[in-house]
Design an enzyme around this catalytic site. Structure first.
Site, short mmCIF file in Angstrom:
data_model
loop_
_atom_site.label_atom_id
_atom_site.label_comp_id
_atom_site.label_asym_id
_atom_site.label_seq_id
_atom_site.Cartn_x
_atom_site.Cartn_y
_atom_site.Cartn_z
N CYS A 1 13.85 -6.37 -4.27
CA CYS A 1 14.77 -5.65 -5.14
C CYS A 1 14.02 -4.54 -5.86
O CYS A 1 13.68 -4.66 -7.04
CB CYS A 1 15.40 -6.59 -6.15
N GLU A 2 13.74 -3.50 -5.13
CA GLU A 2 12.87 -2.44 -5.63
C GLU A 2 13.04 -1.26 -4.68
O GLU A 2 12.70 -1.38 -3.50
CB GLU A 2 11.44 -2.99 -5.58
N ARG B 1 0.80 -1.23 0.00
CA ARG B 1 0.00 0.00 0.00
C ARG B 1 0.83 1.28 0.00
O ARG B 1 0.37 2.33 -0.41
CB ARG B 1 -1.02 0.00 1.15
N1 LLP Z 1 -17.95 -2.52 -2.54
C1 LLP Z 1 -17.34 -2.36 -3.71
C2 LLP Z 1 -18.11 -2.53 -4.93
C3 LLP Z 1 -15.99 -2.06 -3.78
O1 LLP Z 1 -15.39 -1.90 -4.95
C4 LLP Z 1 -15.25 -1.93 -2.58
C5 LLP Z 1 -13.81 -1.63 -2.60
C6 LLP Z 1 -15.92 -2.12 -1.36
C7 LLP Z 1 -17.27 -2.39 -1.37
C8 LLP Z 1 -15.22 -2.03 -0.04
O2 LLP Z 1 -14.68 -0.78 0.21
P1 LLP Z 1 -14.02 -0.47 1.65
O3 LLP Z 1 -15.14 -0.49 2.66
O4 LLP Z 1 -13.05 -1.53 1.92
O5 LLP Z 1 -13.42 0.86 1.48
N2 LLP Z 1 -6.84 -1.53 -2.43
C9 LLP Z 1 -7.33 -0.23 -1.99
C10 LLP Z 1 -8.80 -0.24 -1.74
C11 LLP Z 1 -9.59 -0.64 -2.95
C12 LLP Z 1 -11.07 -0.70 -2.68
C13 LLP Z 1 -11.76 -1.33 -3.84
N3 LLP Z 1 -13.16 -1.50 -3.67
C14 LLP Z 1 -6.54 0.15 -0.73
O6 LLP Z 1 -5.69 -0.60 -0.30
O7 LLP Z 1 -6.75 1.23 -0.20
#
Ligand code: LLP
Length: 432
Positions: free
Chosen positions: A362-363, A331
């Site tokens: 390695c980055e 992240r």
């Molecule tokens: N519903 C849908 C359709 C989504 O696309 C997502 C997250 C969620 C629910 C859940 O969202 P949350 O409550 O977790 O914010 N990898 C990124 C976050 C990507 C979120 C993608 N979709 C990070 O590490 O911040």
């Protein structure tokens, strides 16, 4: 003192999670190690569920967005709390089913579901398929026709709401690969198309405005936009929309800079908008779904690492290298995400230094963070990175052929392995 309420310091000056000594956990299970506090996961599930009960008289369902953190044990815990789940791939769906999830409580998402994935969802009897595009609806309709079935679908809508969050994780705006745009009429045409498909049962609408959102305005605005669309569908097509799924995105505290809201504030604010709109426009209250991911998993987790070399570059910075990095937590390299870290075996000491915590890949960009306040540390010390329960394990990789860490759950003073540490043998399992 700590960003998560389950963290504390014991009489030995060690960091504890849910009352358990993290240094002892590192010793017992090795590092890097993901540790998840089951009681806190359950507590988060309950607070979202209670907010639906309190503000909608229970007329709704909380679906845990399992992309945040997925393994069989997590699906079992959220199911036990009465939640449904949001899945986005055959892999998540398969794991959820292997853990005994009720398929009726599954929302199946994705902007490019494959035919195999759609068939799998139909075979399992998934309760809600969130259709993203016309091609998907055509495919789903014909697969249903061939097998004499119908599928309940919601359409994913881009409400055009700016959620003031990191650009990569903002999905409600028109330039997004997810869903149908409202402004262009695309969404309305998609509803008409869905109603024409004989094997599709159009039951609702879905939107998701982004992630790590720390205020309620975006959700209130999105609810208003979605209800206005529901009214248009009722007025112009004579169809009542049963389900309104408002997605996830509720923000959490990663560092002292973040000031998140109590979870129930989100549903409280949104419920005022929904109740007022429905009453004024004589629309039946929709069945409300929400999909929290990060807010359920992130604060419940920490990652433990062992410190290796320390490199002091005079007048520039100090690198503290750990035995993990971007492979288990990508992240920082992806979003410059900020974390709070603590030297677990010196947790009662003051944070006298400012360091860059570096991974072992390695980055050059393989960092957990820069300018991080930390206790003085030496090789062999244990570093805990806090609030890593979401989008760490689920986004981990085998870059540089590193093995994915184990996942341990803790509950009521006891720990148990939930996912085994990958072995070198695991790394070559599929190599021919
Ligand atoms: N519903 C849908 C359709 C989504 O696309 C997502 C997250 C969620 C629910 C859940 O969202 P949350 O409550 O977790 O914010 N990898 C990124 C976050 C990507 C979120 C993608 N979709 C990070 O590490 O911040």
């Amino acid at each position: 003192m700590f960003v998560s309420k389950n963290l504390n310091v014991n009489s030995e000056g060690h960091l504890t999670i849910g009352g358990i000594d993290t240094v002892a956990l590192a010793k017992e299970y090795g590092t890097p190690l993901y540790v998840m506090d089951e009681n806190l996961v359950r507590c988060h599930c309950k607070s979202f569920k209670e907010s639906i009960d309190k503000f909608y008289g229970g007329n709704g369902l909380v679906c845990y967005a399992s992309k945040a953190f997925a393994c069989k044990e997590m699906y079992r815990i959220v199911a036990d709390e009465g939640l449904g789940v949001d899945v986005v791939s055959s892999g998540e769906l398969y794991t959820a089913m292997a853990a005994g999830t009720d398929p009726k409580k599954i929302c199946f998402h994705g902007n490019n579901k494959t035919i195999d994935e759609i068939n799998m969802a139909l075979d399992y009897g998934v309760g809600r398929i969130i259709a993203d595009n016309i091609y998907e609806m055509k495919t789903l309709d014909s697969l249903c026709r061939e097998s004499g079935r119908t599928a309940d679908i919601l359409l994913r809508i881009k409400p055009g709401v700016d959620a003031h969050t990191h650009n990569f994780i903002r999905t409600g705006q028109i330039d997004s690969k997810f869903g149908f745009a409202l402004e262009t009429g695309e969404a309305f045409d998609a509803v008409k198309f869905a109603l024409e498909c004989k094997n599709l049962n159009f039951i609702g609408l879905h939107c998701h405005i982004g992630s790590q959102i720390l205020d309620t305005q975006g959700f209130e605005a999105a609810a208003e936009v979605m209800l206005t669309f529901i009214k248009k569908i009722r007025d112009e097509l004579g169809t009542e929309v049963r389900d309104l799924n408002l997605g996830g995105g509720f923000g959490i505290q990663y560092t002292e800079q973040d000031d998140p809201l109590p979870y129930e504030e989100f549903m409280k604010a949104v419920s005022i908008v929904i109740h007022e709109f429905c009453e004024k426009n004589n629309i039946p209250l929709p069945f409300i779904l929400i999909e929290p991911g990060r807010s359920i998993a992130a604060p419940a987790g920490i990652t433990l690492y062992t410190v290796g070399c320390k490199k002091i570059i005079p007048n520039i910075r100090t690198y503290v290298s750990i035995d993990g990095g971007m492979c288990d937590n990508p992240r920082y390299i992806m979003y410059q995400a900020a974390y709070d870290a603590v030297v677990a075996n010196k947790a009662s000491e003051p944070k006298n230094t400012t360091v860059t915590i570096a991974g072992k890949c390695c980055e050059s960009g393989d960092l957990i963070g820069e300018n991080m306040p930390l206790q003085e540390c030496e090789p062999g010390d244990i570093i805990a990175v806090c609030a890593t329960g979401a989008y760490n394990y689920s986004m981990s990789s085998n870059y540089n052929r590193l093995q994915k860490p184990a996942v341990v759950f803790i509950k009521d003073g006891k720990s148990r392995l939930a996912v085994k540490r990958e072995t070198l043998e695991d790394l070559i399992r599929n190599d021919l």
